[in-house]
Write an enzyme that holds these catalytic residues in place. Structure first.
Site, short mmCIF file in Angstrom:
data_model
loop_
_atom_site.label_atom_id
_atom_site.label_comp_id
_atom_site.label_asym_id
_atom_site.label_seq_id
_atom_site.Cartn_x
_atom_site.Cartn_y
_atom_site.Cartn_z
N ASP A 336 -4.81 -29.01 73.00
CA ASP A 336 -5.57 -28.18 72.07
C ASP A 336 -5.17 -26.72 72.24
OD1 ASP A 336 -7.41 -26.93 70.54
OD2 ASP A 336 -9.17 -27.93 71.41
N CYS A 407 -0.59 -22.61 54.62
CA CYS A 407 -0.07 -22.90 53.29
C CYS A 407 -1.24 -23.22 52.38
CB CYS A 407 0.97 -24.01 53.31
SG CYS A 407 0.38 -25.55 54.01
C1 LIG Z 1 0.67 -26.39 59.41
S1 LIG Z 1 1.01 -27.52 60.64
C2 LIG Z 1 2.18 -26.61 61.59
C3 LIG Z 1 3.54 -26.62 60.98
C4 LIG Z 1 4.59 -26.08 61.93
N1 LIG Z 1 4.27 -24.75 62.40
C5 LIG Z 1 5.95 -26.06 61.28
O1 LIG Z 1 6.37 -25.02 60.83
O2 LIG Z 1 6.59 -27.11 61.25
C6 LIG Z 1 -0.39 -27.43 61.64
C7 LIG Z 1 -0.32 -28.20 62.94
O3 LIG Z 1 -1.48 -27.91 63.69
C8 LIG Z 1 -1.73 -28.98 64.55
N2 LIG Z 1 -3.08 -28.81 65.09
C9 LIG Z 1 -4.28 -29.07 64.53
N3 LIG Z 1 -5.27 -28.73 65.35
C10 LIG Z 1 -4.70 -28.20 66.47
C11 LIG Z 1 -5.20 -27.67 67.68
N4 LIG Z 1 -6.50 -27.58 67.92
N5 LIG Z 1 -4.31 -27.24 68.60
C12 LIG Z 1 -2.99 -27.33 68.38
N6 LIG Z 1 -2.46 -27.83 67.25
C13 LIG Z 1 -3.30 -28.26 66.31
C14 LIG Z 1 -1.48 -30.18 63.64
O4 LIG Z 1 -1.21 -31.33 64.42
C15 LIG Z 1 -0.27 -29.71 62.83
O5 LIG Z 1 0.90 -30.19 63.39
#
Ligand SMILES: C[S@@+](CC[C@H](N)C(=O)[O-])C[C@H]1O[C@@H](n2cnc3c(N)ncnc32)[C@H](O)[C@@H]1O
Length: 484
Positions: A336, A407
């Site tokens: 997390d 996004c």
């Molecule tokens: C918009 S995507 C990121 C895309 C990435 N930065 C890329 O450019 O390929 C958001 C990501 O946040 C992750 N996510 C969601 N909650 C999270 C948390 N509490 N801590 C870390 N990652 C988290 C999801 O698994 C997802 O992969």
């Protein structure tokens, strides 16, 4: 007799709601009925005013109230009740007596039932039966639990529908509340944005300079017969001619890591972050790694990137991409991101918070996502976004730069999140975003009844029609010295 009364909160002031609550209470009393409390969220003015939306309180907290009621009243009287309310009503509607004061359309016409019956199960009756059988079935939210094949089926069918009957027919099926918000947000450009959701965007890609110089990539592209246009903000990034839609993953040079396919707008956050060789970078929500790999490339594969994500499967994609691209400076971290700020206090020169979001800017990629959208999701995600941003800011060195991006178009996920940071941390500040070849719109300082710090104007909204890209939001944040 207990009665449950559901009405749209959205767009109403706190004072209006208090007044309505009084009127309903009087009405119910006069009939000798008992009103099951459903104005949750109205109790606390602060809590209510913290959000630009209200009905989620009904959706989130009131299931037992609905279950224990004998009569449900769905108030469609003023404006559309919004999908978020529809979720709750639909869930319980089949075994309750429903009085709709001014029903705009019956359940049979519910867009999701229509879509489901037309394309997934075949008939409307079957769709309604199915909805009844699955006690947890909620009309708009449960699409997320459909199988990958069912989602793909929706995408294919919807795209065919667009071809056959036009965009208007299809957009009619989209969540009412999303449409209301977009109309308010985009004004005259609302239709343009909707239309863009169904446009095939030109492909953009980066030559992977970690493995080979850009000339080698250009030579290869020429051999393929690809017409390339170099992007203004990066001489190693290109836009393909719109007619070109190659199956990249089948091309051996792609497998060998000669290039990486990434949307134009998605390249902006890393460019704004401007990471340098030998710096320490935290990518707090990194998977599937498009920005991590871009950052590594900008750092010339020298330095250190901690690429964190909460999803094991998605992190596997980051690992594979780094391997394919020859990137050596990425350390994968599973967990997390909210916890990293305390663990790595002021350790990183640069931090990217590319937050999970409602994906409003890429809904057109996968049309089924339109049906997954609801206010409850928005509410939940803004909490994660604020926590991730705060954590990223804690992990940032004094003098360092943090980029926050999504996004999504929703101001609650963008300006409101950054506004939260600016208010909580006086040593945070925003910097203007300007990038050659990218047309941006200023961040908002107002949305519904919310007001944000004037500095939010310096953050950037990226619209599809301006750049032929997906929709994005980017904020550049710096950490100043604390005055204490
Ligand atoms: C918009 S995507 C990121 C895309 C990435 N930065 C890329 O450019 O390929 C958001 C990501 O946040 C992750 N996510 C969601 N909650 C999270 C948390 N509490 N801590 C870390 N990652 C988290 C999801 O698994 C997802 O992969």
């Amino acid at each position: 007799m207990k009665i449950f009364y559901a009405m749209p909160f959205t767009g109403k002031t706190y004072e209006q709601l208090v007044k309505e609550k009084k009127t309903i209470q009087e009405l119910v009393n006069s009939f000798g009925l008992e009103l099951n409390e459903q104005f949750l969220g109205v109790e606390s003015k602060n809590e209510f005013e913290d959000h630009a939306y209200g009905p989620l309180f009904i959706a989130e907290k009131d299931h037992s109230l609905i279950r224990n009621s004998d009569i449900l009243i769905a108030d469609y009287s003023r404006h559309s009740i919004g999908r978020d309310c529809e979720i709750v009503i639909a869930k319980e509607i089949f075994d309750k007596r429903v009085i709709s004061i001014v029903p705009s359309r019956g359940m049979q016409n519910h867009p999701w039932i229509r879509l489901y019956s037309d394309y997934i199960v075949g008939s409307q009756n079957e769709a309604l039966n199915l909805a009844q059988k699955l006690s947890s079935f909620s009309l708009s939210s449960n699409i997320s639990s459909l199988s990958r094949e069912q989602k793909d089926t929706i995408d294919i069918q919807v795209n065919e529908l667009v071809k056959e009957r036009g965009i208007n027919y299809v957009t009619e099926l989209f969540p009412t509340e999303l449409k209301r918000r977009w109309q308010k947000l985009f004004g005259k450009e609302y239709r343009i944005i909707l239309d863009y959701c169904f446009k095939a965007l030109p492909k953009t890609l980066r030559a992977n300079t970690v493995k080979a110089n850009v000339q080698k990539f250009k030579k290869f592209a020429k051999k393929q017969g690809w017409k390339l246009k170099t992007l203004d903000f990066s001489n190693i990034a290109f836009r393909l001619h719109p007619n070109l839609r190659p199956h990249f993953s089948e091309i051996p040079e792609h497998q060998k890591g000669l290039f990486y396919v990434q949307d134009f707008a998605s390249m902006i956050p890393a460019i704004i972050l401007d990471p340098k060789s030998e710096e320490k970078v935290l990518d707090i929500a990194a998977a599937p790694g498009s920005k991590t790999t871009q950052i590594a490339q900008l750092m010339e594969n020298k330095g250190y990137i901690l690429a964190n994500d909460i999803s094991t499967e998605r992190l596997d994609v980051v690992k594979k991409s780094c391997k394919r691209l020859g990137i050596k400076i990425v350390k994968i971290s599973l967990g997390d991101g909210v916890k990293l700020g305390e663990k790595y206090k002021e350790v990183f020169d640069k931090v990217l918070v590319d937050a999970p979001c409602t994906n409003e800017g890429i809904l057109g990629y996968k049309v089924h996502k339109f049906f997954e959208w609801n206010l409850l999701l928005l509410y939940r995600i803004t909490k994660v976004q604020k926590d991730l941003l705060e954590s990223g800011f804690k992990a940032l060195k004094v003098g360092g730069t943090l980029v926050y991006s999504t996004c999504s178009y929703a101001p609650e996920e963008n300006e409101q999140v950054v506004d939260f940071l600016l208010k909580k941390y006086p040593n945070s500040d925003v910097k203007i975003i300007k990038l050659k070849g990218v047309k941006t719109r200023s961040g908002l300082t107002k949305w519904e009844h919310l007001e944000f710090d004037q500095r939010l104007m310096q953050t950037a909204r990226v619209f599809p029609q301006d750049n032929n890209s997906i929709g994005f939001y980017v904020a550049k944040i710096i950490k100043k010295k604390s005055k204490i």
